[in-house]
Design an enzyme around this catalytic site. Structure first.
Site, mmCIF file in Angstrom:
data_model
loop_
_atom_site.group_PDB
_atom_site.id
_atom_site.type_symbol
_atom_site.label_atom_id
_atom_site.label_comp_id
_atom_site.label_asym_id
_atom_site.label_seq_id
_atom_site.Cartn_x
_atom_site.Cartn_y
_atom_site.Cartn_z
ATOM 1 N N CYS A 149 0.826 -1.217 0.000
ATOM 2 C CA CYS A 149 0.000 0.000 0.000
ATOM 3 C C CYS A 149 0.860 1.266 0.000
ATOM 4 O O CYS A 149 1.434 1.588 -1.033
ATOM 5 C CB CYS A 149 -0.986 -0.068 1.167
ATOM 6 S SG CYS A 149 -2.430 0.947 0.901
ATOM 7 N N HIS B 74 -3.405 -5.265 1.607
ATOM 8 C CA HIS B 74 -2.690 -5.530 2.866
ATOM 9 C C HIS B 74 -2.737 -7.018 3.230
ATOM 10 O O HIS B 74 -3.619 -7.423 3.990
ATOM 11 C CB HIS B 74 -3.362 -4.764 4.013
ATOM 12 C CG HIS B 74 -3.171 -3.289 3.963
ATOM 13 N ND1 HIS B 74 -2.170 -2.639 4.634
ATOM 14 C CD2 HIS B 74 -3.857 -2.327 3.303
ATOM 15 C CE1 HIS B 74 -2.247 -1.344 4.409
ATOM 16 N NE2 HIS B 74 -3.269 -1.128 3.600
ATOM 17 N N GLU C 165 -1.024 -8.454 5.312
ATOM 18 C CA GLU C 165 -0.765 -8.589 6.758
ATOM 19 C C GLU C 165 -2.042 -8.434 7.577
ATOM 20 O O GLU C 165 -2.044 -8.680 8.776
ATOM 21 C CB GLU C 165 0.312 -7.587 7.202
ATOM 22 C CG GLU C 165 -0.124 -6.140 7.395
ATOM 23 C CD GLU C 165 -0.359 -5.369 6.091
ATOM 24 O OE1 GLU C 165 -0.338 -5.974 5.006
ATOM 25 O OE2 GLU C 165 -0.604 -4.149 6.177
HETATM 26 N N1 GLN Z 1 -3.553 6.379 1.113
HETATM 27 C C1 GLN Z 1 -2.274 6.081 1.672
HETATM 28 C C2 GLN Z 1 -1.151 6.888 1.007
HETATM 29 O O1 GLN Z 1 -1.408 7.604 0.115
HETATM 30 C C3 GLN Z 1 -1.977 4.602 1.574
HETATM 31 C C4 GLN Z 1 -2.974 3.838 2.370
HETATM 32 C C5 GLN Z 1 -2.441 2.632 3.053
HETATM 33 O O2 GLN Z 1 -1.213 2.395 3.121
HETATM 34 N N2 GLN Z 1 -3.333 1.874 3.643
HETATM 35 O O3 GLN Z 1 -0.034 6.796 1.420
#
Ligand code: GLN
Length: 192
Positions: free
Chosen positions: A79, A169, A171
């Site tokens: 992410c 994710h 995890e």
């Molecule tokens: N929206 C977050 C970002 O721009 C990422 C979201 C996440 O890691 N769950 O960094």
């Protein structure tokens, strides 16, 4: 094998738990001296890419980590971690470590679909649960980057040599297979 988990912000503890479930030792990377220990690979967790990017610089972790990745250290970004590794972010003025040949879109699912779960195919693994939280997706991959998973036609996992990223994710689900996949990448890595 000992895996470093970047522990500046975000969901790092959940990654440490997954590694421990797999019997893999991990340690937290919080400051420059944590990088003196030999590490077999690095996980960059989800959270806020802008915050993590800023802290990486302030704590003098940015350059040494970037150098290790370029030299071939296996790295797994989830992410925000995907955004930290991307060479291009379509809707952000800045990029961060910028080591992986992908073009990402930040907060790509908008407000309505900010967070969702699904089950999709991951190349080499099969169908797995995927949890998305204000996630990016990958608009385009370049050079030798391989697409590993798509959800609704959008790329959500990819690999380029020693770099693995997921927009979701792993995890935060019961599934251990993506962490196992990363551990296999480390086991196969002969150059680092
Ligand atoms: N929206 C977050 C970002 O721009 C990422 C979201 C996440 O890691 N769950 O960094």
């Amino acid at each position: 094998m000992e895996i470093g988990v970047l522990a500046l912000q975000g969901a790092f503890i959940e990654h440490e738990q997954k590694l421990s479930e797999l019997g893999i030792k991990s340690f937290e990377i919080r400051q420059y001296k944590d990088l003196e220990k030999p590490l077999s690979g690095l996980i960059i967790p989800g959270g806020e890419s802008t915050v993590q990017g800023k802290l990486l610089k302030e704590l003098n972790l940015f350059e040494p980590i970037k150098e290790k990745i370029i030299k071939g250290m296996p790295v797994f970004g989830t992410c925000a971690g995907l955004l930290l590794l991307a060479k291009q972010i379509e809707n952000d003025t800045r990029t961060h470590l910028s080591t992986m040949d992908i073009k990402a879109v930040r907060n790509a699912y908008g407000r309505q679909l900010g967070s969702f779960n699904t089950v999709e195919e991951f190349k080499g693994i099969g169908k797995i649960p995927m949890t998305f939280i204000r996630a990016p997706y990958i608009e385009e991959v370049f050079n030798d980057t391989e697409v590993l998973a798509k959800v609704n036609g959008k790329i959500v996992a990819a690999k380029q040599k020693n770099q693995l990223v997921t927009a979701f994710h792993p995890e935060l689900t019961e599934d251990l297979s993506v962490h196992k996949y990363f551990i296999n990448m480390i086991n196969k890595n002969e150059t680092f």
